[in-house]
Design a protein around this motif. Structure first.
Motif, PDB file in Angstrom:
ATOM      1  N   SER A 116      48.316  22.943  39.296  1.00 12.05           N
ATOM      2  CA  SER A 116      47.698  22.300  40.469  1.00 12.05           C
ATOM      3  C   SER A 116      46.184  22.359  40.437  1.00 12.05           C
ATOM      4  N   ILE A 117      45.625  22.897  39.366  1.00  6.88           N
ATOM      5  CA  ILE A 117      44.167  23.020  39.300  1.00  6.88           C
ATOM      6  C   ILE A 117      43.494  21.673  39.447  1.00  6.88           C
ATOM      7  N   ILE A 142      33.745  29.318  41.506  1.00 10.26           N
ATOM      8  CA  ILE A 142      34.152  28.378  42.553  1.00 10.26           C
ATOM      9  C   ILE A 142      35.017  27.252  41.977  1.00 10.26           C
ATOM     10  N   SER A 143      34.679  26.804  40.769  1.00 12.36           N
ATOM     11  CA  SER A 143      35.484  25.723  40.188  1.00 12.36           C
ATOM     12  C   SER A 143      36.614  26.260  39.314  1.00 12.36           C
ATOM     13  N   ARG A 144      36.849  27.565  39.453  1.00  9.41           N
ATOM     14  CA  ARG A 144      37.945  28.237  38.737  1.00  9.41           C
ATOM     15  C   ARG A 144      37.870  28.068  37.219  1.00  9.41           C
ATOM     16  N   MET A 145      36.669  28.060  36.691  1.00 12.54           N
ATOM     17  CA  MET A 145      36.545  28.112  35.239  1.00 12.54           C
ATOM     18  C   MET A 145      36.578  29.557  34.773  1.00 12.54           C
ATOM     19  N   GLU A 146      36.387  30.468  35.711  1.00 12.91           N
ATOM     20  CA  GLU A 146      36.522  31.889  35.421  1.00 12.91           C
ATOM     21  C   GLU A 146      37.345  32.508  36.545  1.00 12.91           C
ATOM     22  N   HIS A 147      37.941  33.638  36.237  1.00  9.39           N
ATOM     23  CA  HIS A 147      38.623  34.388  37.283  1.00  9.39           C
ATOM     24  C   HIS A 147      37.769  35.579  37.663  1.00  9.39           C
ATOM     25  N   PRO A 148      37.688  35.901  38.953  1.00 11.44           N
ATOM     26  CA  PRO A 148      36.903  37.079  39.331  1.00 11.44           C
ATOM     27  C   PRO A 148      37.611  38.352  38.870  1.00 11.44           C
ATOM     28  N   GLY A 175      40.123  26.398  51.728  1.00 10.45           N
ATOM     29  CA  GLY A 175      41.284  27.080  52.275  1.00 10.45           C
ATOM     30  C   GLY A 175      42.288  27.564  51.246  1.00 10.45           C
ATOM     31  N   ILE A 176      42.032  27.268  49.956  1.00 14.41           N
ATOM     32  CA  ILE A 176      42.970  27.693  48.919  1.00 14.41           C
ATOM     33  C   ILE A 176      42.449  28.969  48.265  1.00 14.41           C
ATOM     34  N   ASP A 177      43.325  29.976  48.171  1.00 16.69           N
ATOM     35  CA  ASP A 177      42.966  31.183  47.429  1.00 16.69           C
ATOM     36  C   ASP A 177      43.140  30.859  45.944  1.00 16.69           C
ATOM     37  N   LEU A 178      42.032  30.809  45.225  1.00 16.81           N
ATOM     38  CA  LEU A 178      42.094  30.338  43.838  1.00 16.81           C
ATOM     39  C   LEU A 178      42.943  31.214  42.940  1.00 16.81           C
ATOM     40  N   ALA A 179      43.055  32.494  43.269  1.00  8.22           N
ATOM     41  CA  ALA A 179      43.866  33.376  42.433  1.00  8.22           C
ATOM     42  C   ALA A 179      45.330  32.982  42.510  1.00  8.22           C
ATOM     43  N   LYS A 180      45.696  32.329  43.617  1.00  7.34           N
ATOM     44  CA  LYS A 180      47.112  31.982  43.800  1.00  7.34           C
ATOM     45  C   LYS A 180      47.397  30.536  43.400  1.00  7.34           C
ATOM     46  N   LEU A 181      46.352  29.815  43.000  1.00  2.00           N
ATOM     47  CA  LEU A 181      46.539  28.410  42.636  1.00  2.00           C
ATOM     48  C   LEU A 181      47.219  28.326  41.263  1.00  2.00           C
TER      49      LEU A 181
END
Ligand SMILES: Nc1ncnc2c1ncn2[C@@H]1O[C@H](COP(=O)(O)OP(=O)(O)OP(=O)(O)O)[C@@H](O)[C@H]1O
Ligand SMILES: Nc1ncnc2c1ncn2[C@@H]1O[C@H](COP(=O)(O)OP(=O)(O)OP(=O)(O)O)[C@@H](O)[C@H]1O
Ligand SMILES: [Mg+2]
Ligand SMILES: [Mg+2]
Lengths: 296, 254, 296, 254
Positions: B83-84, B58-64, B73-79
């Motif tokens: 902008s993190i 959820i906090s984008r410390m890992e990628h799924p 509303g933000i797709d983290l894979a596209k962030l």
């Protein structure tokens, strides 16, 4: 505005908290700059020295007989055709004898009874000095021997050989040491910066995790590196200046011959260059080190 | 539930998320989970079930490895990388291993989260003192965190996570080193923030803090979502910890 | 027995696991040894060079008139009273003339008609060479002038001045660089060892906590440091040997004058000394670094 | 009590121990405590009460400011630096912050405690596998501990502490990151070791693990020994965790 205040406060705080590591880095940079500029200074002066001492150098071309005006022109033309020279002097027997008399000074009485023209006429050729012209002079000498009416070409071979051998040796030593040392010091500075950053890696990562922008994280480090580079280089150059004057003092006593040589310290532009280069290198090193950590 | 009828308010959305650590550790397997804005969710499960992994996604410390993670509303894979920080500033996370800077003082550690958002020093100091007071650590304001007891460190980590009033608070085992009394204080802080609108996800083993709550309880089992149930209707603030406990896992999986 | 097996296994495992740091340290040590021995080699050769070139040096003492046997003895005694010398030759006018003739070779015909005794008799004094005897030679020359019947003392002042100035300059440069570099490299090695240990500090502390003896903890590190020192020094010396031969090759071409100089590499005992010293330093550095950590 | 009638069997003895951290943190104040060989003692108290400090004094990681600490008949103040390892080999401590070597594998981490006592490799491997099996971590044998979940790391720390069959086991918050089921496994391990003769001190906040035990419970309060009571007579192994809880502090201080 606010960002600058935060940046400065952050940098100040960092530098204050890690003053040990800071001192280490500044010391390392200073040492590196000292070593580098020490060798550069030697090289710099060796170049000038070579030029200065090279000025004395001449080739003496002994002739069979006194050349007439037109022949002199011919010689001059031929010599210039082969290589650039600084000066060409024609010395007839009488001039040679007078010069010998002058050189003998007190002892000139030993020349009593010797005919005034017992010395052969000659041409003295002063080549354009350059550090690396020993082989050129040899070729020059060989060429001059092929000219008609030339009996012998002298150029203080022994003296030149030894002198240039030494200059050459010093050049190689200086260059090699320089390369070795630049390698070493670059490696040292990079290593030290990397290790310091590594010990603060945790902090950098955390900043990233709590939502700091890359700029926010990086700017204090870059500013720090810049200051370190500046300070280190300044310390290094100052140490070199002290060392330089000390060496000059040491040489002036026992070696008056060297005291007259044109030993000079770097002119301001070069000092400025060194200082700027040093801070640039530190900043770039810091930048690339943070880059890796910030890929989180 | 209100949240389910208004899907626009979903703030954390995981769709069939799988996370495989190299070479073959399946930490999460096809997990789908939607969390609504303003919700307080408890995440439970055995040790190694994948709770931390879920929060880290959820906090984008890992990628799924597979699947979609959407936060606010933000797709983290596209962030994009640059902008993190915008995402991270909206999330406050209390890490299971704290991630404190042990050479800095308690105040400095808490301040960090506010400084990166360019808060005024006066605000930072006020907020820090307020949090320390709430967590019963007023006296440790300028102690180096390395010199704190483990439970004190844990509270500092929690304070740092919530300091900047983040929209989303992720607390990973926030009471593992705390006694019942302090746990109650921490939970009170979370409830208060939740009432002010923050979405809170608490990963925990401590059944005393969730069994009396009215909130949703999500259970992971070996990386798979097992159950998503609601606790007993007793309001948390009215109950005293350690007093009564209902059987947990059995109830939830039913 | 069992302990040795465990020690070796431990050391091997450590070195294998931290091969990056290991490489770093060995590289650092090699670089340091290279730099140190490079300068030492220069200094070492400069000393020999000075001796070799100093052999040519002589003071020529011109006398008023041919000294008789007893007077020669008197001169010899007085000279020896002032300073040790290598050789004293008495040259009479005739010998001097013959020598001049030989020197002029082809051109000796210019001496036709000159009286065979037009050159004054002289004593040639060959002082014991030493690198630093320019000022001593000056004093010697001054002293010789005070002897009765002495007209003039010559000793190729210009040549010597310049030559010794260079030797002196090189000495100072080499010594200073040497000091700078030994400082730098010692600092580097110590720093690198310390940092490597620091990164393993956690492990050391843990070992202490689970009840390992100091010996158990320390031995692998000392063994490691010893190996690092040995390997690093070996690499450094090898690199120097390659460099040395390269320089010799470089000099042999354009500077045959230098090719004849007695440039030599270190003899075996010195190489051994350097290698042993290097491993000793590493071990001591490691020992003192672990000491601090083990005070727990 | 049997222990009190045979004072020779006292293995850990603290007499009026005071520990003040510079400059003025009073972690322990005049604490006197005797623990008998073969006892299992629970050490409780609020966060920051001084539990960890007490354990650190016993394993000589800290020196007391005042007072006497005797372990196995040795006055620790008189123990020379070079003999500490003899003390430390008799004590197995599970640290609150684990102190694992994150770059090494689980097996290596557990092996360390046995290697320093020059155990045979075969013995080490057998013991490691056995412990990992007991703690439900067989699959993690050669995983780097840095790649474990926090609860898994905690179990490795516990395994390392007990691996070499120490006489004294000090466990500092051994279940802070463990779920009820795993906690039960850990406690079973401790009980089993205790039955084989080991003296065990467990510092914990987790009331579920001590409230049903018959063992002595020592409570610290702000550095002062508050109470030394015995838990309810229910045998631990017969009760299931999370089932019933009695009010703790109130009962103990009475
Ligand atoms: N190294 C240290 N330096 C200074 N103060 C310390 C240090 N270690 C602990 N303290 C302080 O001593 C007190 C007792 O700490 P201790 O770690 O013993 O508590 P604890 O009972 O283990 O708490 P917790 O349950 O939170 O782990 C605390 O107030 C703590 O801040
Ligand atoms: N960085 C990593 N590399 C490889 N495997 C990992 C890593 N982090 C976690 N794992 C594995 O993934 C699984 C889930 O880990 P996670 O940390 O999410 O568990 P958890 O539910 O938080 O457990 P705990 O309650 O013990 O903290 C575990 O089996 C763990 O060993
Ligand atoms: Mg976890
Ligand atoms: Mg503690």
């Amino acid at each position: 505005m606010n960002f600058i205040v935060i940046l400065l406060r952050q940098t100040g705080r960092n530098m204050f908290h890690t003053w040990k590591a800071q001192t280490m880095i500044i010391f390392t940079v200073a040492l590196s700059v000292l070593i580098f500029s020490f060798f550069y200074l030697i090289y710099f002066n060796a170049l000038h020295l070579g030029e200065k001492l090279g000025e004395d150098l001449r080739l003496i071309v002994y002739l069979e007989e006194e050349p007439v005006e037109s022949l002199q022109e011919e010689y001059r033309r031929r010599i210039l055709r082969f290589d650039q020279v600084m000066r060409i002097d024609f010395i007839d027997s009488r001039q040679a004898f007078e010069r010998l008399e002058r050189q003998l000074g007190q002892d000139s009485d030993i020349l009593t009874g010797v005919p005034r023209n017992f010395l052969p006429p000659s041409i003295e050729v002063y080549p354009v000095p350059s550090l690396n012209h020993l082989s050129r002079i040899k070729r020059f000498s060989d060429y001059l021997l092929t000219l008609p009416g030339v009996v012998k070409v002298q150029y203080g071979k022994d003296w030149i050989d030894r002198f240039y051998a030494f200059i050459q040796l010093m050049r190689i030593v200086t260059l090699l040491s320089g390369i070795l040392l630049i390698m070493t010091t670059t490696f040292m500075v990079a290593h030290t910066i990397r290790l310091t950053l590594l010990s603060r890696q945790q902090e950098l990562k955390l900043l990233r995790l709590v939502g700091a922008t890359n700029t926010y994280i990086r700017m204090p480090f870059l500013l720090e590196a810049l200051l370190q580079g500046l300070l280190g280089a300044a310390c290094g150059i100052t140490a070199l200046l002290v060392l330089f004057n000390w060496i000059k003092l040491q040489l002036a006593g026992p070696l008056p011959a060297l005291a007259h040589l044109p030993f000079t310290f770097f002119p301001w532009p070069i000092i400025l260059c060194i200082v700027l280069l040093s801070s640039l290198l530190c900043t770039v090193g810091s930048y690339s080190s943070t880059r890796k950590i910030l890929q989180l | 539930m209100i949240q389910e009828t208004s899907p626009t308010s979903i703030i954390i959305d995981l769709i069939k998320v799988t996370k495989v650590y190299a070479p073959d550790v399946e930490a999460l397997v096809e997990v789908s989970l939607s969390i609504h804005a303003g919700e307080l969710v408890f995440l439970t499960g055995m040790s190694g079930a994948g709770k931390t992994t879920l929060l880290r996604l959820i906090s984008r410390m890992e990628h799924p490895t597979k699947g979609l993670v959407e936060v606010a509303g933000i797709d983290l894979a596209k962030l994009p990388q640059r902008s993190i920080h915008l995402l991270r500033r909206r999330i406050g996370m209390a890490y299971q291993d704290f991630k404190l800077l042990n050479d800095k003082t308690v105040a400095d550690n808490i301040a960090i989260a506010m400084e990166v958002a360019y808060r005024q020093p006066a605000f930072i100091e006020k907020r820090t003192r307020e949090l320390l007071h709430q967590l019963d650590m007023t006296r440790k304001y300028s102690t180096r965190t390395g010199e704190l007891s483990r439970g004190e460190q844990q509270r500092v980590a929690i304070a740092r996570a919530v300091a900047n009033y983040p929209e989303i608070i992720l607390a990973d085992e926030p009471t593992g080193n705390l006694d019942a009394e302090t746990t109650a204080k921490v939970m009170e802080l979370f409830h208060q923030l939740n009432q002010n609108g923050a979405t809170i996800v608490i990963a925990t083993h401590d059944s005393t803090i969730y069994q009396q709550a009215t909130h949703r309880i999500v259970t992971l089992h070996a990386g798979r979502l097992r159950a998503s149930a609601f606790g007993s209707p007793t309001a948390f603030s009215d109950t005293r910890p350690n007093e009564d406990s209902a059987p947990t896992e059995e109830a939830l999986t039913s």
